[in-house]
Structure formats: C-alpha cells, structure tokens
Design a protein around this motif. Structure first.
Motif, PDB file in Angstrom:
ATOM      1  N   ARG A  35     -37.060  -1.840   8.443  1.00 19.68           N
ATOM      2  CA  ARG A  35     -37.895  -0.902   9.214  1.00 19.68           C
ATOM      3  C   ARG A  35     -39.362  -1.171   8.930  1.00 19.68           C
ATOM      4  O   ARG A  35     -39.747  -1.401   7.792  1.00 19.68           O
ATOM      5  CB  ARG A  35     -37.559   0.529   8.805  1.00 19.68           C
ATOM      6  CG  ARG A  35     -38.385   1.588   9.533  1.00 19.68           C
ATOM      7  CD  ARG A  35     -38.147   2.956   8.935  1.00 19.68           C
ATOM      8  NE  ARG A  35     -36.783   3.396   9.132  1.00 19.68           N
ATOM      9  CZ  ARG A  35     -36.348   4.075  10.182  1.00 19.68           C
ATOM     10  NH1 ARG A  35     -37.184   4.366  11.161  1.00 19.68           N
ATOM     11  NH2 ARG A  35     -35.094   4.442  10.263  1.00 19.68           N
ATOM     12  N   PHE A  65     -37.241 -12.252  13.930  1.00 22.64           N
ATOM     13  CA  PHE A  65     -38.267 -11.618  14.769  1.00 22.64           C
ATOM     14  C   PHE A  65     -39.648 -12.096  14.337  1.00 22.64           C
ATOM     15  O   PHE A  65     -40.481 -12.511  15.140  1.00 22.64           O
ATOM     16  CB  PHE A  65     -38.228 -10.083  14.637  1.00 22.64           C
ATOM     17  CG  PHE A  65     -37.079  -9.429  15.338  1.00 22.64           C
ATOM     18  CD1 PHE A  65     -36.323  -8.466  14.683  1.00 22.64           C
ATOM     19  CD2 PHE A  65     -36.776  -9.734  16.652  1.00 22.64           C
ATOM     20  CE1 PHE A  65     -35.282  -7.829  15.342  1.00 22.64           C
ATOM     21  CE2 PHE A  65     -35.730  -9.100  17.308  1.00 22.64           C
ATOM     22  CZ  PHE A  65     -34.968  -8.158  16.646  1.00 22.64           C
ATOM     23  N   LEU A  82     -41.073  -2.266  13.785  1.00 28.17           N
ATOM     24  CA  LEU A  82     -39.671  -2.674  13.849  1.00 28.17           C
ATOM     25  C   LEU A  82     -38.846  -1.507  13.346  1.00 28.17           C
ATOM     26  O   LEU A  82     -38.951  -1.142  12.176  1.00 28.17           O
ATOM     27  CB  LEU A  82     -39.462  -3.905  12.941  1.00 28.17           C
ATOM     28  CG  LEU A  82     -38.021  -4.294  12.635  1.00 28.17           C
ATOM     29  CD1 LEU A  82     -37.346  -4.830  13.871  1.00 28.17           C
ATOM     30  CD2 LEU A  82     -37.993  -5.341  11.547  1.00 28.17           C
ATOM     31  N   LEU A 120     -46.210  -8.752  14.891  1.00 23.99           N
ATOM     32  CA  LEU A 120     -45.335  -7.586  15.053  1.00 23.99           C
ATOM     33  C   LEU A 120     -45.906  -6.432  14.247  1.00 23.99           C
ATOM     34  O   LEU A 120     -46.193  -6.574  13.061  1.00 23.99           O
ATOM     35  CB  LEU A 120     -43.938  -7.881  14.503  1.00 23.99           C
ATOM     36  CG  LEU A 120     -42.959  -8.615  15.411  1.00 23.99           C
ATOM     37  CD1 LEU A 120     -41.618  -8.731  14.711  1.00 23.99           C
ATOM     38  CD2 LEU A 120     -42.796  -7.865  16.732  1.00 23.99           C
ATOM     39  N   LEU A 160     -39.042  -2.827  18.971  1.00 29.17           N
ATOM     40  CA  LEU A 160     -40.125  -3.675  18.480  1.00 29.17           C
ATOM     41  C   LEU A 160     -41.453  -3.252  19.086  1.00 29.17           C
ATOM     42  O   LEU A 160     -41.516  -2.901  20.260  1.00 29.17           O
ATOM     43  CB  LEU A 160     -39.871  -5.134  18.893  1.00 29.17           C
ATOM     44  CG  LEU A 160     -38.613  -5.801  18.360  1.00 29.17           C
ATOM     45  CD1 LEU A 160     -38.410  -7.140  19.023  1.00 29.17           C
ATOM     46  CD2 LEU A 160     -38.696  -5.966  16.860  1.00 29.17           C
ATOM     47  N   PHE A 217     -32.774  -2.602  17.901  1.00 26.73           N
ATOM     48  CA  PHE A 217     -34.072  -2.376  17.277  1.00 26.73           C
ATOM     49  C   PHE A 217     -35.129  -2.124  18.324  1.00 26.73           C
ATOM     50  O   PHE A 217     -35.096  -2.688  19.410  1.00 26.73           O
ATOM     51  CB  PHE A 217     -34.500  -3.603  16.461  1.00 26.73           C
ATOM     52  CG  PHE A 217     -33.623  -3.874  15.281  1.00 26.73           C
ATOM     53  CD1 PHE A 217     -32.588  -4.790  15.373  1.00 26.73           C
ATOM     54  CD2 PHE A 217     -33.836  -3.201  14.089  1.00 26.73           C
ATOM     55  CE1 PHE A 217     -31.780  -5.040  14.292  1.00 26.73           C
ATOM     56  CE2 PHE A 217     -33.021  -3.450  13.004  1.00 26.73           C
ATOM     57  CZ  PHE A 217     -31.985  -4.372  13.095  1.00 26.73           C
ATOM     58  N   THR A 272     -33.557  -9.970  10.656  1.00 28.01           N
ATOM     59  CA  THR A 272     -34.803  -9.478  11.242  1.00 28.01           C
ATOM     60  C   THR A 272     -35.962 -10.429  10.965  1.00 28.01           C
ATOM     61  O   THR A 272     -36.984 -10.384  11.636  1.00 28.01           O
ATOM     62  CB  THR A 272     -35.176  -8.084  10.692  1.00 28.01           C
ATOM     63  OG1 THR A 272     -35.226  -8.139   9.267  1.00 28.01           O
ATOM     64  CG2 THR A 272     -34.172  -7.059  11.142  1.00 28.01           C
ATOM     65  N   TRP A 305     -45.649  -4.660  19.163  1.00 27.10           N
ATOM     66  CA  TRP A 305     -46.439  -5.841  18.818  1.00 27.10           C
ATOM     67  C   TRP A 305     -47.883  -5.679  19.265  1.00 27.10           C
ATOM     68  O   TRP A 305     -48.242  -4.785  20.015  1.00 27.10           O
ATOM     69  CB  TRP A 305     -45.841  -7.071  19.480  1.00 27.10           C
ATOM     70  CG  TRP A 305     -45.756  -6.909  20.965  1.00 27.10           C
ATOM     71  CD1 TRP A 305     -46.754  -7.043  21.873  1.00 27.10           C
ATOM     72  CD2 TRP A 305     -44.585  -6.562  21.707  1.00 27.10           C
ATOM     73  NE1 TRP A 305     -46.303  -6.813  23.132  1.00 27.10           N
ATOM     74  CE2 TRP A 305     -44.968  -6.497  23.066  1.00 27.10           C
ATOM     75  CE3 TRP A 305     -43.263  -6.291  21.359  1.00 27.10           C
ATOM     76  CZ2 TRP A 305     -44.058  -6.184  24.078  1.00 27.10           C
ATOM     77  CZ3 TRP A 305     -42.361  -5.972  22.372  1.00 27.10           C
ATOM     78  CH2 TRP A 305     -42.765  -5.933  23.711  1.00 27.10           C
TER      79      TRP A 305
END
Lengths: 344, 297, 333
Positions: free
Chosen positions: A322, C273, C287, C284, C231, C229, C270, C233
């Motif tokens: 997270r 990503f 998340l 990013l 996301l 998830f 992850t 950005w």
C-alpha cells in the motif's frame, strides 16, 4: 503563506486555471472555468444587530460545483442567504449575473434549496412545484412541462401526487430541489441537500449535481459530509467565524498547507526495514509504526519523495502492499485549515 | 485498579417500582406551569381571593367578639364576596371563583404542559423510558388535578378550618362534615373534569393560540349559546351545554346547595350523566393520541 | 445471549405492510441499520423498543419478550431519537436526571449519575444552562446523555450525527466507538450515512421494502477483491497503461484523472508496477488494494432486490409516512 493572507491576496483563486498549481495539468481541464464569474461578492459583510454573520468576504463563483465547508455558526447560512437574495448585505455588494442579488431580477437566475423546509402541507408535491414555476412567471402549460421535467430529474415523478404532509424527509428534500431547479436557473444554491436521503438516493442526487455542473451551471453546495464533498466538489470554500479561510481545489489548498507535511500510509513486506531506510531521508519528517505492517510517514516535498521511493523499492526489492496519501481528503484538509486559521 | 479519570462508569443500582414514575412527571409538569411569570398573575388573583377571605373571616370573628351584632351590620355586598356565615353556598362560590382562575390558567398552560410534548418531542422522551403509556397518561392527568386542587380545594379547606376554629365552638366543624366532604368532592370533580378536557384538547390541538380558542369555545361560546337557546325555548335544560355549569351543578349537589326553585335538582341529575360521558370521551381521545408513532418517525 | 432475535415478525399499518416476515438473530456488538425511508427501519426500532406489538411474530431483546415485557426491556435499552426532545424549562442536568428517574432510578442516584454522564460527554459547563439554549451539537449529546443515564446494555441511535459539523460528527463517532469497544455497549445505529456505519459498526442490517435483505459482518459482506489495486501517478500514463495491459493486467479507468484500477493475474509482484513506471519515466504516487466500498455493497445487495419495472406490492419504495388514517387504525402497545 498563511491561509488568511492567501484569501486576501487571491480572491480570484477559485476557478482560475491552474497557473499556480503544481505541474500536472488535470485530465479534465474545465474550459468552463474561463467564463466570467457569475457570482461576485465584493467585500461583503452582514450583521444582525450586534452579531456579525459574514465579515468582509470577497469571492467569485464560476460554472461548476463549489463546496462550502465550515463549522456550524461559521457564516455559511448567511453567505447562502446573501447569495439567494434573502438578505441584504450591510456592507459591500453581491452581484449575480451582473445584477444585485437583492433585486427581483436576480431571483430568476438563482435557484435556492434551503436546509429548512416550510411547505404548504396540504398541497401535493407536484402542485407545489407547479405553483413555484408559475410564481417564476411561467404560463400554465410551460409550468406543468417544466414541473414534469424537473420531477423526473429528482426522481419523484411517480410519487409527487401525495400530499406533502405524508412525505418522508428524503422526499421533501427532493421536492425542495425540484422547486430550486424548476426555472432552470444558472446558479443553484443548496444547503445540506442530502439530509435524510438514503444511500441510493444520495448517489443519484450527486450524479444529478455533477451533470448540472457539467452543463455549465454554477452550483454552491454546503454540506457537512466531507467524504461526499470529496467526490462532488471541484473547488471548495472553507469558512470560519464569518470569513473565508481558504478557497481553491482541494489539491491547491493542500499544497498551501506547508506546515503540514504530507501524510502517507505505506505497508510493505519488510516494513521495519523500510522504515529504517526512510528515516535517514531529510524529506521524511516523521515515521509512525501502527499495527503490524503499517507505516505512517510524513514527508516534505512529495514531488521529490515519490521518485526516490520508487528507486528504493526497485533497488532493495521491497514488496509494497500500500502507498496511500491520507490527507488530501476534505476531512483532513478541513482539520488543517481550521487549525491554521486559529493561528494569528 | 485501572486508571479511571473521567471515563464512563457503569451503574447497577436497584430500580424503583414502575408506579413511582408518575411522581417525576407530576413534579416536572407543575414546574413547567409554575415557573412562568405570566401565570403568577393568575395565581396572584387566586391568592388575593383567598387572602381576602382568610382575613375577612378573622376580622369578622374578631369584631364579633367585640360586638355580637356586627354580622347584621355587614353590608349585603360583602356576603356575596366573602365567606361570612360558613354556609355551603359560600364555599361553593369561593371554589367557583378559584376554579375560574384555574380554568384561565389551564387555557394558557395547556400548550406548555401537554401540547409541548407533541410539538417538541416530549412524548418521544417519556415513552422511550421505562414506563408504560398509562404512567404517562396518569402522570399528566395528576398534574392538572393537583394544580386544580392546589388552587381551589386546599384554600377552601383552609378557610373551612379557619372558620370552624375561630367560631364560638368547635361544633361548627362537627356539624358541617358534609361541607368538608363536599369541598373535597367538588374539588375532585373539577379536577378530573378539567384535566381530562384539557388533556384531550391539548393533545389534538397542541399549539397555544388554537388551544386557547378551543378552550374559549367550550367555556364561553357554548354557555352563551346555551343561554340563548334557553331564552328562545324557555327550557332550562339548554343550560347544560356549558360544561363549566355542569361541574358547578355537581358541586352544588355535593355541597347540598342546590336551589330547588330553579329546577336545579333535575339539572344536576342530568349533569351527573353528561359530565362522566364527556370525561370518558376525553379520556379515550387523549389515550388515542399517546401512541408509538410519535416516538420514532 | 444474543442481542435481539426476531421471529417471523410482520407488521401492518392498516393495509400498508411495513415489515414482512422478518426473522433475525443478532449478536452483541455494534450494528448498523440502513434502508430507505419507509423500508421498515422505524417500525423495527419501535418494535425493538417494545413500544409497538407487531401484527404477527415474536421476538426478544436482551432476553425480554417484545410483546409482554416492553417496560422491562426499556430499562436495559437507551434510545436516542432523531427528533428533538424538549421538556421546557429544565436545565441540562435536570433533564437528564428526569430521564434517569423515569427509568426507575431513585432521585438522588439519577441526579448524581446525570452529572457524571454529562461530564463524560463534554457538557460539563453547559449542564446548568437551560437546554433550549443548546446548540445542535450539544442537543445531540444531551440526547445521548439521556440515553446513557441508566446505564443500558443496548443503545438505539437514530441519526446521531444529524446536523453536526465535521468536528462534531467526528467527536460523536469517536464517542460511539469508545462506548462500543471499550465499555462493551451494544449499539444499533440507524442512519443514511454509510460512512458512520463503517466507522463504528462491525455488522450491518440492510432493510429494503419491509424485508431484511442482508445481515452480517461488514467485512464478510465486502467482496474480496484479490489482486485488485488502485494506482495513482504523476505524469503521462498512456504508455504505462499499455505496458500493463501487455503484461496481462486488466486496466479500468473510472473517470478520475491520473487514476486507474489494475486487476492483476496470479503471482503478480507490485514491484512490477514501479519497474514499468520507471521505464516510462513516470512516478507512482499511490498504490492501494481495492476493497469494496460499503456503498457499493449496499447498492449491490439492494439492487438485486428490486426487479425492474415491477411495482411494489408491499410498502412503497421510499414511501414516506404511512397514511395518517392507516397509522391510526393500528396502534401498538
């Protein structure tokens, strides 16, 4: 730059295209924001006897949805009534589409949905809205057409024939909204519009507001339910003690609160190790360990933090569960603004 | 021991029997009425009436010791106003006047006492506690009855005992037990009648001004109508339209002061049917209004 | 012992059906009660308070029968209504003491306890003022005080945060949370604000058109989204999203700028990503594992109930107060 100074120096911050915003042009650039403001408050003050309601407020409202947030007693209702032309300012001017809000001409531009309701209980909802339409100057046929349209928009078409006396709170709210919309005003002011409405209805009405905003109407929505304001309002006005404390989009206001570092919630497979790496960074103001894997991190200059963080994750092989900014919500910002405003 | 500071503590005490709940209702009701200064004006009227009588009895009995003939010298008009000879009609008149004051008081107090429960959510408050509907009903009715008794009966009893104690011998008290019983009965009849009537009207017409108007209809309009009909038809029975008069007739009967020449015994007989009937209707109307719908909307 | 149980409870107001064959068993804890107006919530609350006997069915609350033991039931239950409760002329502490006395507490105990509860709820300074003068937030807390004065085991709360500003709302929810968690009180929270329920309650009862659509723990009702998830950005994302797609990730854009939902295949890390973002010179900044919002749960479960186009035979949707006449014909209790 403190909140106070901000509001005095930049009364036009609302609706100004993001010339001062951080370098991320929003995907939904709103061309409507370039319109001339439909509502202008010019250093407006209002007092009732010795009690001051609104203290030198200068704002401009443009098409789209603006949220009005503040504690009880902050002056929101006074502001709204000044806009709706129900009160005359003690000082300053309120201009609606170029005319004074207090004049009769302005009333046709403004639709007002107050938080209290006083209806003619013996009328049916339909008859009530129709009467309001007639009072705005529509002839009988146009009034009944508009009534049907507006009742459909608020979702009351099939239920509007019963007498108002028997309505639930939610139904009363919808009728109030209907009468505010019936004359197709450019400016719509709603005070606690979703009071007493069930979750499904809330979603429907919020969609209605958003569609009105997209159509170019100027909406001012006052509400205490901050998580709904998050989704609904593009721009917000914070009020406190009769003054405007902050104005702008939530992101803009958040950026201005530089006494409050950005609060992040991070969870990873090796949280403590991650914490030990982050604690060395200057950007990181504080780290708190909560629960098993949660890190609550306060960072300065987020635009520098995120790339460095990504590099760290890739180089050290952390598995991130997270990464969440927790305080760009209306709720958190509300707290910060109120705290800031208390400093002088 | 954990650190408590100002946290929440639990309470497991012994609860009292249900019936006790009526007393706080009565006490609160009396406070609601008696705290308003406007009502003090009306109470003052009643008080003046009482004090005049009180003083009058004392002065007359004092003067009588000086000059036994004083009673004859007292003008007729004083006999109308004051209790001079201890006859039951005089107590009746006294209580009637006090009753009128009470009736005025209740007209204005009704909306605070009972109407308020419907408008300001008091009913939701009462019914959601550990009480039944009947405790609420009894409590409210008792409040009004106590108010009536406080203003009419207690002063009358005080005057009765004063007269008896200040008279030549205590025989007065013994011979006139009938009056004592009559005073209490009249007080109760007035109390019950007024309380049920007020409760029923206030429950259905809670706001102050409409309540006063309705009350005025019952106590002013109907008697006037009755009087006019009596004139037109020459039938005394029309007088029974006035609830207040009916109560007074029953009081007369209790105090054995019926004026037979004016056919009052027949009227009293009918009054004895009408008053309970109206009271029952009022009770039903009141109870109907005390329902759960008011508590949770 | 369960908190309350309802067995085949049905209630009619005249011909209008408010509750239709409801059977429930709820354990102690904090429970939310959601539903449209007219769906039967207020009827259920009245029945749970023992104020109204249902037309059919049985039930018990904290062991007390709802038909026979209404009064004893209310000794263990505290009710905080949505409407204003005003007994004119009383000061705050006198009002709460009256509430205690009406619940059977002896006068002195009630007074002492009133002081204590008002202090706990933050009305220490205002308790000597007349409660007509209180602000909205203070009135809400006063109602809560009246509900707590006799130390009930169960609190029924009807829109406890109505009219409160954000600070007041936060304070009230915090208070309710503390009462539920630390002091072991059971709560039934009836409200339209799902945010409140999420904050305070572990379980939820959803009522729709007179029937109970769902009852259960909120955690269990939320759809388990594995590998889903959200996301966020900074920068241009088109190519990044294309890369994700080519890696077998399903990408859903829901309209918010600079945000998307990614549904990933089994065994996804992850870190990928971050790697893909880095390749495209993108950063990013968010998340989060997606969890179903309580609002979506509600929509999902309620929408399943109303067949399209069918007019309800029983209570009208959001039907408002039942007809005055119909309501009067069937009084409870």
């Amino acid at each position: 730059m403190t909140m106070e100074k901000m509001s005095v120096m930049n009364p036009n911050l609302l609706g100004t295209q993001s010339s001062q915003a951080p370098a991320e042009p929003s995907a939904t650039t709103v061309p409507l924001a370039d319109h001339a403001p439909l509502v202008i408050f010019q250093e407006v003050s209002k007092w009732y006897g010795p009690v001051i309601g609104v203290n030198e407020v200068s704002i401009e409202l443009r098409p789209g949805i603006t949220g009005l947030l503040g504690a009880n007693g902050a002056g929101k209702t006074t502001l709204i009534k000044l806009l709706a032309g129900q009160l005359r300012p003690s000082l300053g001017d309120v201009l609606v589409c170029g005319v004074r809000a207090w004049s009769a001409a302005a009333k046709s531009h403004v639709g007002f949905c107050p938080d209290v309701d006083v209806f003619y209980e013996e009328m049916s909802g339909r008859a009530f809205v129709q009467t309001m339409a007639r009072l705005h100057g529509f002839d009988r046929r146009a009034a009944s057409e508009r009534t049907e349209e507006v009742l459909a928009e608020v979702g009351m078409s099939d239920r509007a024939d019963r007498r108002l006396r028997g309505y639930s709170k939610g139904m009363r709210q919808r009728i109030k909204l209907a009468q505010a919309l019936v004359h197709d005003p450019d400016i719509i002011v709603v005070d606690e519009p979703l009071n007493g409405i069930d979750p499904v209805g809330r979603r429907e009405l919020m969609d209605l507001f958003q569609s009105l905003g997209r159509r170019g109407k100027t909406l001012l929505v006052s509400s205490h339910i901050l998580d709904e304001m998050d989704t609904l309002a593009e721009r917000v006005l914070f009020m406190g003690r009769g003054r405007i404390l902050a104005a702008g989009t939530l992101k803009e206001i958040r950026d201005m609160l530089d006494n409050h570092p950005l609060q992040l919630r991070i969870s990873a497979d090796r949280s403590r190790e991650l914490a030990s790496r982050l604690v060395h960074w200057e950007l990181v103001r504080g780290i708190e360990l909560r629960g098993r894997d949660d890190l609550w991190v306060q960072v300065h200059r987020p635009s520098e933090f995120f790339p460095r963080f990504a590099d760290l994750v890739l180089n050290e092989g952390f598995e991130i569960g997270r990464l969440q900014t927790t305080d760009v919500t209306a709720g958190a910002i509300f707290d910060y603004v109120m705290k800031e405003a208390a400093h002088f | 021991m954990a650190i408590e500071l100002l946290g929440y503590r639990s309470w497991r005490g012994k609860l009292r029997a249900h019936g006790w709940a009526c007393w706080p209702i009565v006490r609160t009701g009396l406070w609601i009425v008696l705290r308003r200064k406007i009502f003090w004006v009306l109470l003052a009227l009643g008080l003046i009436n009482f004090l005049l009588n009180f003083a009058g009895i004392y002065i007359i009995s004092f003067l009588t010791t000086q000059n036994p003939n004083i009673k004859k010298m007292i003008g007729g008009f004083l006999e109308e106003l004051l209790i001079t000879s201890g006859k039951s009609e005089e107590y009746l008149d006294f209580m009637f006047r006090q009753g009128t004051v009470t009736m005025l008081l209740l007209a204005f107090a009704g909306s605070q006492l009972i109407g308020g429960d419907y408008q300001q959510g008091g009913l939701a408050f009462y019914l959601s506690r550990r009480i039944d509907r009947r405790h609420y009903v009894i409590g409210k009715l008792l409040t009004i009855v106590s108010l009536v008794l406080l203003i009419t009966t207690l002063p009358a009893l005080a005057l009765f005992f004063e007269y008896g104690l200040l008279s030549d011998s205590l025989d007065y008290l013994r011979d006139n037990m009938r009056i004592l019983v009559g005073i209490v009965s009249y007080g109760l009849i007035m109390g019950v009648g007024l309380s049920l009537l007020l409760a029923a009207i206030a429950a259905w017409v809670p706001r102050a001004v409409p309540l006063v108007m309705t009350w005025a209809c019952v106590f002013i309009l109907l008697p006037v109508v009755g009087e006019n009909l009596r004139h037109i038809h020459g039938n005394r029975m029309w007088r029974l339209l006035s609830f207040w008069r009916d109560l007074r007739l029953l009081g007369k009967w209790c105090l054995d002061a019926l004026v037979l020449e004016r056919d009052e015994d027949r009227l009293a007989y009918w009054a004895a049917w009408i008053v309970p009937a109206i009271c029952t209707l009022c009770l039903i109307a009141f109870i109907r209004r005390v329902r759960a719908v008011e508590v949770v909307r | 012992m369960s908190l309350f149980e309802l067995e085949q409870v049905t209630h009619f107001y005249g011909r209008l059906c408010a509750l239709n064959d409801v059977s429930l068993r709820v354990d102690p804890g904090a429970v939310g009660l959601v539903g449209q107006n007219g769906a039967g919530k207020s009827t259920m609350l009245k029945i749970l308070l023992g104020l109204m006997r249902p037309t059919a069915g049985r039930g018990q609350v904290l062991g007390h029968d709802i038909r026979k033991s209404g009064v004893q039931l209310r000794a263990r239950v505290g009710y905080m209504p949505e409407v204003e409760m005003l007994v004119p002329g009383l000061r705050g502490v006198e009002f709460v003491a009256l509430a205690g006395e009406l619940s059977g507490m002896p006068r002195r105990h009630a007074l002492r306890r009133a002081h204590e509860v008002l202090t706990y709820l933050g009305l220490e300074e205002a308790r000597y003022r007349h409660h007509e003068e209180y602000s909205v937030g203070m009135k809400q807390r006063l109602k809560l005080a009246a509900a707590l004065v006799h130390d009930p085991d169960l609190l029924l709360l009807d829109e406890p945060t109505a009219g409160l500003d954000p600070e007041g709302r936060e304070a009230m929810l915090e208070l309710l949370n503390t009462l539920a968690v630390r002091h072991g009180k059971s709560l039934i929270l009836s409200t339209h604000l799902l945010g409140d329920i999420d904050r305070v309650c572990e379980s939820v009862i959803i009522v729709h058109r007179g029937t109970v659509v769902t009852v259960g723990r909120i955690e269990d009702l939320r759809a388990q989204y594995r590998g889903r998830f959200r996301l966020q950005w900074q920068g241009q994302a088109l190519e990044f999203l294309q890369d994700l797609r080519s890696e077998g990730v399903q990408v859903v854009v829901d309209g918010r700028p600079d945000e998307a939902i990614a549904i990933v295949p089994e065994g996804w890390s992850t870190r990928t990503f971050f790697a893909l973002a880095d390749n495209r010179n993108m950063v990013l900044c968010g998340l989060q594992p997606e969890m179903e919002e309580l609002e979506h749960v509600y929509h999902r479960l309620v929408a399943a109930q109303s067949p399209d186009g069918a007019r309800p035979v029983i209570a009208s949707a959001d039907g408002g107060a039942p007809d005055e006449f119909a309501a009067r014909r069937l009084d409870g209790d």
